[in-house]
Design a protein around this motif. Sequence first.
Motif, PDB file in Angstrom:
ATOM      1  N   SER A  61       5.148  -3.127  -3.486  1.00  0.00           N
ATOM      2  CA  SER A  61       6.451  -3.189  -2.821  1.00  0.00           C
ATOM      3  C   SER A  61       7.519  -2.711  -3.800  1.00  0.00           C
ATOM      4  O   SER A  61       7.549  -3.155  -4.957  1.00  0.00           O
ATOM      5  CB  SER A  61       6.757  -4.611  -2.353  1.00  0.00           C
ATOM      6  N   ALA A 147       9.218  -3.247   2.586  1.00  0.00           N
ATOM      7  CA  ALA A 147       8.063  -3.938   3.164  1.00  0.00           C
ATOM      8  C   ALA A 147       6.840  -3.748   2.272  1.00  0.00           C
ATOM      9  O   ALA A 147       6.647  -2.680   1.679  1.00  0.00           O
ATOM     10  CB  ALA A 147       7.783  -3.396   4.567  1.00  0.00           C
ATOM     11  N   SER A 190       1.552  -0.683   6.661  1.00  0.00           N
ATOM     12  CA  SER A 190       2.728  -1.515   6.392  1.00  0.00           C
ATOM     13  C   SER A 190       2.424  -2.958   6.787  1.00  0.00           C
ATOM     14  O   SER A 190       1.858  -3.213   7.849  1.00  0.00           O
ATOM     15  CB  SER A 190       3.934  -0.995   7.168  1.00  0.00           C
ATOM     16  N   LEU A 191       2.810  -3.876   5.920  1.00  0.00           N
ATOM     17  CA  LEU A 191       2.559  -5.298   6.153  1.00  0.00           C
ATOM     18  C   LEU A 191       3.879  -6.027   6.424  1.00  0.00           C
ATOM     19  O   LEU A 191       4.945  -5.580   5.961  1.00  0.00           O
ATOM     20  CB  LEU A 191       1.868  -5.930   4.941  1.00  0.00           C
ATOM     21  N   PRO A 192       3.833  -7.124   7.166  1.00  0.00           N
ATOM     22  CA  PRO A 192       5.065  -7.893   7.401  1.00  0.00           C
ATOM     23  C   PRO A 192       5.598  -8.494   6.102  1.00  0.00           C
ATOM     24  O   PRO A 192       4.828  -8.890   5.226  1.00  0.00           O
ATOM     25  CB  PRO A 192       4.624  -8.975   8.396  1.00  0.00           C
ATOM     26  N   ASP A 193       6.914  -8.572   5.997  1.00  0.00           N
ATOM     27  CA  ASP A 193       7.528  -9.077   4.775  1.00  0.00           C
ATOM     28  C   ASP A 193       7.194 -10.545   4.541  1.00  0.00           C
ATOM     29  O   ASP A 193       7.178 -11.021   3.401  1.00  0.00           O
ATOM     30  CB  ASP A 193       9.046  -8.889   4.855  1.00  0.00           C
ATOM     31  N   ALA A 194       6.880 -11.271   5.605  1.00  0.00           N
ATOM     32  CA  ALA A 194       6.575 -12.693   5.470  1.00  0.00           C
ATOM     33  C   ALA A 194       5.293 -12.956   4.705  1.00  0.00           C
ATOM     34  O   ALA A 194       5.061 -14.087   4.249  1.00  0.00           O
ATOM     35  CB  ALA A 194       6.483 -13.323   6.864  1.00  0.00           C
ATOM     36  N   ILE A 195       4.493 -11.916   4.509  1.00  0.00           N
ATOM     37  CA  ILE A 195       3.214 -12.118   3.832  1.00  0.00           C
ATOM     38  C   ILE A 195       3.413 -12.464   2.359  1.00  0.00           C
ATOM     39  O   ILE A 195       2.523 -12.989   1.706  1.00  0.00           O
ATOM     40  CB  ILE A 195       2.320 -10.863   3.989  1.00  0.00           C
TER      41      ILE A 195
END
Length: 505
Positions: A61, A147, A190-195
């Motif tokens: 990131s 992200a 792309s991964l969710p930011d909450a991860i």
Amino acid sequence: MRFPLLSKLAALLLVIVLLLFGLSMIEGVVRDRQYYRSETERSVVQSLAGSQTLVGPIIHSSCVESWDVVSGSGKDRTVREQRREFMLTALPENLKVRTGAVMEERARGLHKVNAYTLKAHVTAEWPGLAQLQPQRSMKDSRMQCGAPILMMGVGDARGIRTAQMELDGKSVALKPGTFHPIYTRGLHASLPDAIRSDKETVNVSLDLELVGTQNVSFVPIASNNDVQMQSGWPHPSFAGRFLPSERDVSDEGFTANWRVSSLATTAQQDIRLGRRVCSAGADSEDYANGRVYEAAAAAAAVATAASSVEEVATIQTQPAPGCADSFSVSFVDPVNPYSLSDRAIKYGVLFIALTFVAVGLFELMKKLRVHPVQYLLVGAALCSFFLLLVSLSEHLSFGLSYAMASSACVLLLGYYASHILGGLKMGIPFGLGIALLYGMLYVLLQLEQTALVVGAIALFVVLGVIMILTRKVNWYELTARNQNNNGNGNGNVKPAGTPVEGASA
């Protein structure tokens, strides 16, 4: 002629020089054909894909930290924004790779190149993504992060055929590129930011089908790396910083398994520093430069922490000196006709020397007169074998080409020797001796590790046989008798080519 023996030796020396020149020309032809083969390999690489290197999976990131710096006071008070760009990288704790390579032959004209299709099943595990949590270096600074990107780097993205990825059992969409400043070729999701705040174990599974040529490399980026590879290719060459901990190579193919711990490699630090991946032939200087750079980077980090707040850190976009640890498998072709022909030509001088020694012994001991032109023709027949071998091996298997070229030369030399040596009784043993030399050469070409010792022993045996057969020869008396016969025209010396009973017409 006053000194017939010296004149004969001078003529033979000239013949040998001419034959050596002919061998050098044939060797030049082989080098040209090797160059054309290399050009074919480059052409296939440009049209298909080159060597492949697997780097990943990696989660990264990009972040920017900004803050205000106030200088002056009153009316002279100014506010300037400072910023620091950096990249957070999360490397897996456990990495397991299971691959199978299927060889595919690609051809351009007469030349063939070995390509492969690699099917890889990659699983990676992160116990948590705390590494993706940005840390402020300045009080009250503003932090912005993109992200998280889950990427898989490859050596040549043109070779990607199919790819499917799952995150914690759920399928994720893959897109081209990696969004990494150094390892730009590959694919990403792309991964969710909450991860970032997920404290649970993150599991990634990737099925990848990849096409490449020459070799495939792996980078041990995890704390625990377990890589296994299977293929039907029976001639693998293992290279890089780590050899397989287990391997099984047979005529049906090979299986190799690498187990590499982060305690034994600096690959994790190398990837974070943005070093290129070491090639199979990387030398010790690359690693020395890398270690020097690592020490310099650590010193720079300490200096930066102790310096004023105006120091700015940016994301590195150029590879750092040194290279990242890797290991690889090359698919070697041991039956390359040009390399085998080149090795055979190196024995050409020995062939000519042994043949001339045999003819000279017949000439002295049987009171024959062999003209230097006849020596030249015998040597030319020996040289033509190597040219026949190269040309035939471009269309047929090397073994069949060798059998055809050697048989043709043995028959020709045996037939010719039956005339210049005075009959079939001399010609047949001469031809059998040449056949034995060709057989010995073929054995040497098939050997790799023991070719030198076998060749040395064979040469010693030949020398021993010659010494035993001539141990009772009075060379002074034999040479003087031949000189007298040549000088007074004594009819006891038979010129080469004299018809005798039993010789073929």
